[in-house]
Scaffold this active site. Sequence first.
Site, short mmCIF file in Angstrom:
data_model
loop_
_atom_site.label_atom_id
_atom_site.label_comp_id
_atom_site.label_asym_id
_atom_site.label_seq_id
_atom_site.Cartn_x
_atom_site.Cartn_y
_atom_site.Cartn_z
N TYR A 292 11.08 -49.51 69.92
CA TYR A 292 10.30 -48.53 70.67
C TYR A 292 9.93 -47.36 69.77
O TYR A 292 10.79 -46.76 69.13
CB TYR A 292 11.14 -48.04 71.85
CG TYR A 292 10.41 -47.17 72.83
CD1 TYR A 292 9.68 -47.73 73.87
CD2 TYR A 292 10.46 -45.78 72.73
CE1 TYR A 292 9.02 -46.93 74.79
CE2 TYR A 292 9.80 -44.97 73.65
CZ TYR A 292 9.09 -45.55 74.68
OH TYR A 292 8.43 -44.75 75.58
N TYR A 342 0.16 -47.49 73.98
CA TYR A 342 1.37 -47.10 74.69
C TYR A 342 1.37 -47.65 76.11
O TYR A 342 0.86 -47.04 77.04
CB TYR A 342 1.48 -45.58 74.72
CG TYR A 342 2.82 -45.06 75.20
CD1 TYR A 342 4.00 -45.47 74.60
CD2 TYR A 342 2.89 -44.14 76.24
CE1 TYR A 342 5.22 -44.98 75.01
CE2 TYR A 342 4.11 -43.64 76.66
CZ TYR A 342 5.27 -44.06 76.05
OH TYR A 342 6.48 -43.58 76.47
#
Length: 389
Positions: A292, A342
């Site tokens: 991430y 994202y």
Amino acid sequence: MTKKRPDFLGNTAIVGVGYTEFTRQSGRSVLDLATEACSKAVFDAGMELKEVDGVISFSVLGDSVSSETVATGLALPKQNYILNLNIGGQAPAYTVMLAAMAIEAGLAENVLVFRALNGRSGKRIGGMHVAGDAAQYRDPIGYIGQPAYGAMWARRYMIETGATTEDIAAVPIAQRKYAMLNERAIVKKPLTFEDYLESPMIADPFRKVDCTSEVDGACAMLVTSLKNARKLRHTPAVIEGAAYVRGHRSGLDMNDSLLWNDISTNYTNILSKPLFDSAGLKPSDVDFAELYDCFSSSVLFAMEGLGLVGRGEAGTFIRAGETGLNGRLPVNTHGGLLCEGYVHGMNTLAEAVLQIQGRGGARQVPKANIGVVTSGNQVDGSALLLRRD
């Protein structure tokens, strides 16, 4: 007493993934995006929508649609397991873990997990005001958005480890090379260190290219039992290990993350042991990592916190080319959230599934038998260890 391994580990798998196009202005409803990605994930697995009986998703401050809404939009005849979480980047690996647990418990057979949002043209996480008990104290000094918080952690990490601007820059530079091979990536232009230095400063030490690329879009995946998975179209991505942790003294307000004793580390430092223990594996067993990366520093934190490299070594490791396709540990083969877009990390997990299944195309890792995926940035997060069946 030896802790019993959860039954869902090694007995459940991710079998299909689905994406919408990632754009800066979709012109579509979030529901439309969600149903497209979910339908594609089911069809990708070689299953029919009527066989799906569970849906899980998450949202931040109302930026998405509910699992019930999507189940209805897909006209699912059975809805045996529905779950909506009010969390963000911690969620992708966690939601898949919960789906696998529900399947193993007999609550559902085939569960869709999705994330959908108009994250660029609608509610933008980068500009969201994060409310809480301490907001009255931090707002007047401009300590509001996500970049300000992440920057504090990154700067402390640099102070404690001696990491340099070159080490931070190494992350977007390396990931941009992968993005150039990825048809979905929203950012594909080559990036040099000189280009990096010309990028506008957002919150020291973060420049614009250190921050995630907000997009409109959706990503989904289908989870089922390993027994069912072996009858379907693709090689199962077996859920071999899983963990979620939240650090001590965090949870009342976003600002209380600063109550941590050492903000030069994040949740991966306390997640690594339960994660690898759950699978009976070691960090050295990992063939690739999908980490991430809402900010560049998140990759450095995770590589070191998981024990993939030593403390303070991540930047040097990346600059040496070791996270590239021909390196010792390919990392963020889709270009990361910095480049692909994202979708709150759901697409990072989907990339790991494609790699395990051998469907990475030009960016396929030569040996992709075991991969680690993280979801989360600071005080809490989740992770999965996926194995090729």
